[in-house]
Write a protein that holds these residues in place. Structure first.
Motif, PDB file in Angstrom:
ATOM      1  N   CYS B   5       0.860  -1.185   0.000  1.00 25.97           N
ATOM      2  CA  CYS B   5       0.000   0.000   0.000  1.00 25.97           C
ATOM      3  C   CYS B   5       0.896   1.234   0.000  1.00 25.97           C
ATOM      4  O   CYS B   5       1.848   1.298   0.774  1.00 25.97           O
ATOM      5  CB  CYS B   5      -0.903  -0.015   1.228  1.00 25.97           C
ATOM      6  SG  CYS B   5      -1.799   1.523   1.472  1.00 25.97           S
ATOM      7  N   TYR B   7       0.442   3.969   1.262  1.00 25.72           N
ATOM      8  CA  TYR B   7       0.412   4.635   2.572  1.00 25.72           C
ATOM      9  C   TYR B   7       0.933   3.725   3.686  1.00 25.72           C
ATOM     10  O   TYR B   7       1.736   4.141   4.512  1.00 25.72           O
ATOM     11  CB  TYR B   7      -1.026   5.078   2.891  1.00 25.72           C
ATOM     12  CG  TYR B   7      -1.126   5.918   4.153  1.00 25.72           C
ATOM     13  CD1 TYR B   7      -0.929   7.296   4.113  1.00 25.72           C
ATOM     14  CD2 TYR B   7      -1.402   5.331   5.381  1.00 25.72           C
ATOM     15  CE1 TYR B   7      -0.991   8.068   5.258  1.00 25.72           C
ATOM     16  CE2 TYR B   7      -1.470   6.099   6.539  1.00 25.72           C
ATOM     17  CZ  TYR B   7      -1.272   7.473   6.467  1.00 25.72           C
ATOM     18  OH  TYR B   7      -1.345   8.219   7.604  1.00 25.72           O
ATOM     19  N   CYS B   8       0.485   2.471   3.705  1.00 28.95           N
ATOM     20  CA  CYS B   8       0.746   1.584   4.848  1.00 28.95           C
ATOM     21  C   CYS B   8       1.958   0.686   4.672  1.00 28.95           C
ATOM     22  O   CYS B   8       2.417   0.094   5.650  1.00 28.95           O
ATOM     23  CB  CYS B   8      -0.472   0.710   5.108  1.00 28.95           C
ATOM     24  SG  CYS B   8      -1.977   1.641   5.363  1.00 28.95           S
ATOM     25  N   HIS B  57      -7.489  -0.816   0.016  1.00 26.73           N
ATOM     26  CA  HIS B  57      -6.916  -1.316   1.274  1.00 26.73           C
ATOM     27  C   HIS B  57      -8.011  -1.238   2.345  1.00 26.73           C
ATOM     28  O   HIS B  57      -7.935  -0.467   3.296  1.00 26.73           O
ATOM     29  CB  HIS B  57      -5.685  -0.500   1.662  1.00 26.73           C
ATOM     30  CG  HIS B  57      -4.900  -1.148   2.749  1.00 26.73           C
ATOM     31  ND1 HIS B  57      -3.886  -0.515   3.425  1.00 26.73           N
ATOM     32  CD2 HIS B  57      -4.996  -2.398   3.292  1.00 26.73           C
ATOM     33  CE1 HIS B  57      -3.393  -1.348   4.351  1.00 26.73           C
ATOM     34  NE2 HIS B  57      -4.052  -2.474   4.282  1.00 26.73           N
ATOM     35  N   CYS B  61      -5.873   1.508   5.505  1.00 26.52           N
ATOM     36  CA  CYS B  61      -6.135   2.949   5.395  1.00 26.52           C
ATOM     37  C   CYS B  61      -7.355   3.241   4.522  1.00 26.52           C
ATOM     38  O   CYS B  61      -7.774   4.383   4.415  1.00 26.52           O
ATOM     39  CB  CYS B  61      -4.912   3.648   4.824  1.00 26.52           C
ATOM     40  SG  CYS B  61      -4.552   3.170   3.121  1.00 26.52           S
TER      41      CYS B  61
HETATM   42 ZN   LIG Z   1      -3.157   1.325   3.225  1.00 21.03          ZN
END
Ligand SMILES: [Zn+2]
Lengths: 195, 100
Positions: B5, B7-8, B57, B61
């Motif tokens: 991801c 972001y993650c 996701h 997130c």
């Molecule tokens: Zn994420």
């Protein structure tokens, strides 16, 4: 203010449990913050949202995905792009944030009664959580203040590391009791205490 | 299978929800072209190789991400936020047998 009842109350048993004869591996507790607030900024407005959170709470969020900050019983962290959770032991933070975060910056959602905050602390906290969540709990990968959004089966959880061996987990209130019981079962092998 | 991801970071595929073929282009809501709607709803490349996909996701997130996944090896060569240039590789109506 409305009196808040804990969803954990029927199963919350203070004292020592599991194999605690060899030492207590983790301490479990419910932190019951007065305010749990979600801030969602529009694209490009993240910096203004972070500035507003700082103005209202004094918490300076660092840049970067999953970055966060802890100051006593106050905490804030990013859990998704442009989205932040703000926690305070006092009530009324949502109203203060709503004044600072205008509709052009983003939105403020008061989740104080919608989430349950569970704290796991102790030398075996990483070990117990690693059985629950497929993420890296090592201090180098998951530093103090940082947060992660993940799931334990279908129970969505936001996890913030609030100390070297301490994590605060935010789960949906309606799943909290079942999550708490599962966490207790997982902690039996290391011995746990309910504060 | 792991998906990274944006972001993650890398997460187990069980945290994600497949949102479908990333090559689809939805006709305008008022469009009357039945052929275009038929292609949007039914036609897929089903490539043996790199495939553009949209994932969410959902167990993290909750961002939507644009993924290029090899359907033969599951290797993921790209995973970027879906917001923005969503249809960057699908600007034309697809022809049968065209590459993904
Ligand atoms: Zn994420």
């Amino acid at each position: 203010m409305v009196e808040r009842l804990s969803p954990l109350e029927p199963v919350y048993r203070s004292g020592s449990h599991g194999r605690f004869e060899d030492g207590v591996g983790v301490i479990l507790s419910e932190t019951r913050p007065g305010s749990i607030v979600q801030v969602a900024s529009w694209p490009g407005e993240e910096a203004r949202a972070i500035a507003a959170i700082r103005k209202v709470t004094g918490l300076g969020l660092p840049d970067g995905a999953g970055g966060g900050v802890v100051d006593g019983e106050k905490a804030a962290f990013g859990f998704a792009p442009g989205k932040f959770t703000v926690v305070d032991e006092t009530e009324g933070v949502a109203a203060a944030l709503a004044k600072a975060i205008t509709p052009t910056i983003g939105t403020v959602t008061d989740l104080s009664h919608g989430r349950t905050a569970i704290r796991i602390e102790g030398p075996e906290a990483e070990w117990v959580l690693a059985k629950f969540f497929a993420i890296d709990f090592a201090l180098t990968a998951f530093p103090v203040g940082a947060a992660r959004s993940t799931t334990h089966h279908d129970v969505f959880a936001q996890i913030q590391r609030t100390g070297g061996d301490r994590f605060d987990i935010y789960v949906f209130r309606s799943f909290a009791r079942s999550f708490w019981k599962a966490l207790g079962h997982a902690a039996e092998e290391v011995g746990f205490e309910v504060a | 299978m792991l998906l990274t991801c944006p972001y993650c970071g890398p997460r187990d595929v069980s945290e994600f929800t497949y949102q479908g073929d990333g090559n689809r282009q939805r006709p305008a809501p008022e469009a009357q072209d039945l052929q275009a709607w038929n292609e949007y709803v039914y036609d897929r490349h089903n490539p043996a190789g790199d495939h553009n996909e949209v994932w969410q996701h959902s167990g993290g997130c909750r961002s939507h991400i644009r993924v290029t996944r090899n359907t033969m090896t599951h290797s993921v060569s790209s995973a970027v936020p879906a917001r923005g240039d969503v249809h960057h590789r699908a600007t034309e109506r697809r022809k049968p047998g065209a590459k993904a």
